[in-house]
Design a protein around this motif. Structure first.
Motif, PDB file in Angstrom:
ATOM      1  N   MET A 211       2.130   5.672   7.781  1.00  0.00           N
ATOM      2  CA  MET A 211       1.233   5.427   8.910  1.00  0.00           C
ATOM      3  C   MET A 211      -0.201   5.206   8.442  1.00  0.00           C
ATOM      4  O   MET A 211      -0.908   4.350   8.977  1.00  0.00           O
ATOM      5  CB  MET A 211       1.309   6.592   9.892  1.00  0.00           C
ATOM      6  N   THR A 212      -0.617   5.945   7.446  1.00  0.00           N
ATOM      7  CA  THR A 212      -1.961   5.762   6.904  1.00  0.00           C
ATOM      8  C   THR A 212      -2.105   4.393   6.258  1.00  0.00           C
ATOM      9  O   THR A 212      -3.106   3.694   6.449  1.00  0.00           O
ATOM     10  CB  THR A 212      -2.273   6.855   5.879  1.00  0.00           C
ATOM     11  N   ALA A 213      -1.082   3.975   5.511  1.00  0.00           N
ATOM     12  CA  ALA A 213      -1.120   2.654   4.869  1.00  0.00           C
ATOM     13  C   ALA A 213      -1.132   1.540   5.899  1.00  0.00           C
ATOM     14  O   ALA A 213      -1.765   0.501   5.696  1.00  0.00           O
ATOM     15  CB  ALA A 213       0.079   2.496   3.938  1.00  0.00           C
ATOM     16  N   GLY A 214      -0.446   1.753   7.022  1.00  0.00           N
ATOM     17  CA  GLY A 214      -0.439   0.745   8.080  1.00  0.00           C
ATOM     18  C   GLY A 214      -1.818   0.534   8.666  1.00  0.00           C
ATOM     19  O   GLY A 214      -2.250  -0.603   8.904  1.00  0.00           O
ATOM     20  N   VAL A 215      -2.530   1.624   8.905  1.00  0.00           N
ATOM     21  CA  VAL A 215      -3.893   1.532   9.428  1.00  0.00           C
ATOM     22  C   VAL A 215      -4.803   0.851   8.406  1.00  0.00           C
ATOM     23  O   VAL A 215      -5.634   0.006   8.753  1.00  0.00           O
ATOM     24  CB  VAL A 215      -4.427   2.929   9.797  1.00  0.00           C
ATOM     25  N   THR A 216      -4.650   1.215   7.146  1.00  0.00           N
ATOM     26  CA  THR A 216      -5.467   0.619   6.087  1.00  0.00           C
ATOM     27  C   THR A 216      -5.246  -0.888   5.997  1.00  0.00           C
ATOM     28  O   THR A 216      -6.193  -1.664   5.816  1.00  0.00           O
ATOM     29  CB  THR A 216      -5.129   1.269   4.733  1.00  0.00           C
TER      30      THR A 216
ATOM     31  N   PRO B 166      -9.199  -4.650   7.812  1.00  0.00           N
ATOM     32  CA  PRO B 166     -10.053  -5.847   7.676  1.00  0.00           C
ATOM     33  C   PRO B 166     -10.140  -6.694   8.946  1.00  0.00           C
ATOM     34  O   PRO B 166     -11.028  -7.546   9.054  1.00  0.00           O
ATOM     35  CB  PRO B 166      -9.372  -6.628   6.541  1.00  0.00           C
ATOM     36  N   TYR B 167      -9.253  -6.475   9.910  1.00  0.00           N
ATOM     37  CA  TYR B 167      -9.196  -7.312  11.104  1.00  0.00           C
ATOM     38  C   TYR B 167      -9.677  -6.579  12.356  1.00  0.00           C
ATOM     39  O   TYR B 167      -9.499  -7.062  13.463  1.00  0.00           O
ATOM     40  CB  TYR B 167      -7.763  -7.814  11.304  1.00  0.00           C
ATOM     41  N   HIS B 168     -10.305  -5.443  12.180  1.00  0.00           N
ATOM     42  CA  HIS B 168     -10.702  -4.633  13.330  1.00  0.00           C
ATOM     43  C   HIS B 168     -11.745  -5.334  14.194  1.00  0.00           C
ATOM     44  O   HIS B 168     -11.783  -5.124  15.415  1.00  0.00           O
ATOM     45  CB  HIS B 168     -11.236  -3.275  12.865  1.00  0.00           C
TER      46      HIS B 168
ATOM     47  N   ALA C  21       0.820  -1.213   0.000  1.00  0.00           N
ATOM     48  CA  ALA C  21       0.000   0.000   0.000  1.00  0.00           C
ATOM     49  C   ALA C  21       0.850   1.257   0.000  1.00  0.00           C
ATOM     50  O   ALA C  21       0.475   2.272  -0.609  1.00  0.00           O
ATOM     51  CB  ALA C  21      -0.936  -0.007   1.210  1.00  0.00           C
ATOM     52  N   VAL C  22       1.993   1.218   0.685  1.00  0.00           N
ATOM     53  CA  VAL C  22       2.788   2.440   0.815  1.00  0.00           C
ATOM     54  C   VAL C  22       3.810   2.606  -0.306  1.00  0.00           C
ATOM     55  O   VAL C  22       4.256   3.726  -0.586  1.00  0.00           O
ATOM     56  CB  VAL C  22       3.503   2.473   2.181  1.00  0.00           C
TER      57      VAL C  22
END
Length: 222
Positions: free
Chosen positions: A92-97, A101-103, A73-74
């Motif tokens: 950091m944004t890509a890490g959250v993205t 799916p596992y939230h 993603a990054v």
């Protein structure tokens, strides 16, 4: 045409991982057994154990999957951006993205991973491969930035940014705002602060404090 054994084996591994992720979301990590995962995947328990001797081994695959998604993603952003703050925000944004799916089961899973003695803990020896992959992403963030960074800080900055990402992850775990808007706000506001502190570290008047802080960090990590 018959598939090669290696290809069949990889498909079986992915089936087990996908099934485990689904059951973790439906039942929670602690209540999901390896036998239940094998049954839901249509496999004999011995077959599942052949690929993953325990749930801890599955968790490491889960970590690796997230890091691979994070990297993918990054990568396009890091290829075209050179400013440190912009690169860090993208990472950091890509890490959250990659985690989104596992939230659904992240909160229950975190209680297990937070145990210092757990192999699922992000600081454990078992987690070292995924930890190395994550830190490598932030090493690329720093290494490809044209922003001038204090040389001594640059050496450990990828590890410090990884720790910052862990903090964002913890906030994300408990974020129930629509679309994880509060986590987005955290990243949007925190990155400029980090960028500013990295820039200020170059000032001569602050160098003694920076050196002292880095010395403390090295002492704590060893």
């Amino acid at each position: 045409m018959t598939q090669p054994p290696a290809q069949r084996g990889e498909q079986t591994r992915q089936l087990i991982i996908d099934t485990a992720v689904r059951l973790f979301g439906e039942q929670g990590y602690e209540k999901t057994t390896m036998r239940a995962i094998a049954t839901a995947a249509g496999l004999a328990p011995s077959n599942a154990y052949y690929y993953f001797p325990s749930k801890d081994h599955l968790v490491q695959e889960f970590y690796t999957r997230i890091q691979v998604a994070h990297r993918e993603a990054v990568a396009p952003h890091l290829a075209v951006q050179s400013d440190f703050g912009t690169r860090l925000h993208a990472a950091m944004t890509a890490g959250v993205t990659a985690m989104e799916p596992y939230h659904a089961f992240a909160g229950k899973f975190f209680r297990v991973a937070a145990d210092p003695s757990s192999a699922s803990n992000p600081f454990s020896d078992e987690s070292e491969p995924a930890r190395t992959m994550s830190q490598a992403i932030f090493r690329d963030v720093v290494g490809g930035a044209t922003t001038t960074i204090d040389p001594e800080l640059r050496e450990v900055l990828p590890e410090l940014l990884w720790l910052a990402q862990l903090g964002v992850t913890l906030f994300w775990v408990y974020d129930r705002s629509p679309g994880r808007g509060r986590t987005k706000l955290l990243v949007d506001r925190a990155v400029p602060l980090i960028d500013r502190m990295v820039g200020l570290s170059r000032l001569r008047v602050l160098r003694p404090a920076v050196r002292e802080a880095l010395s403390l960090y090295r002492a704590l990590r060893n």
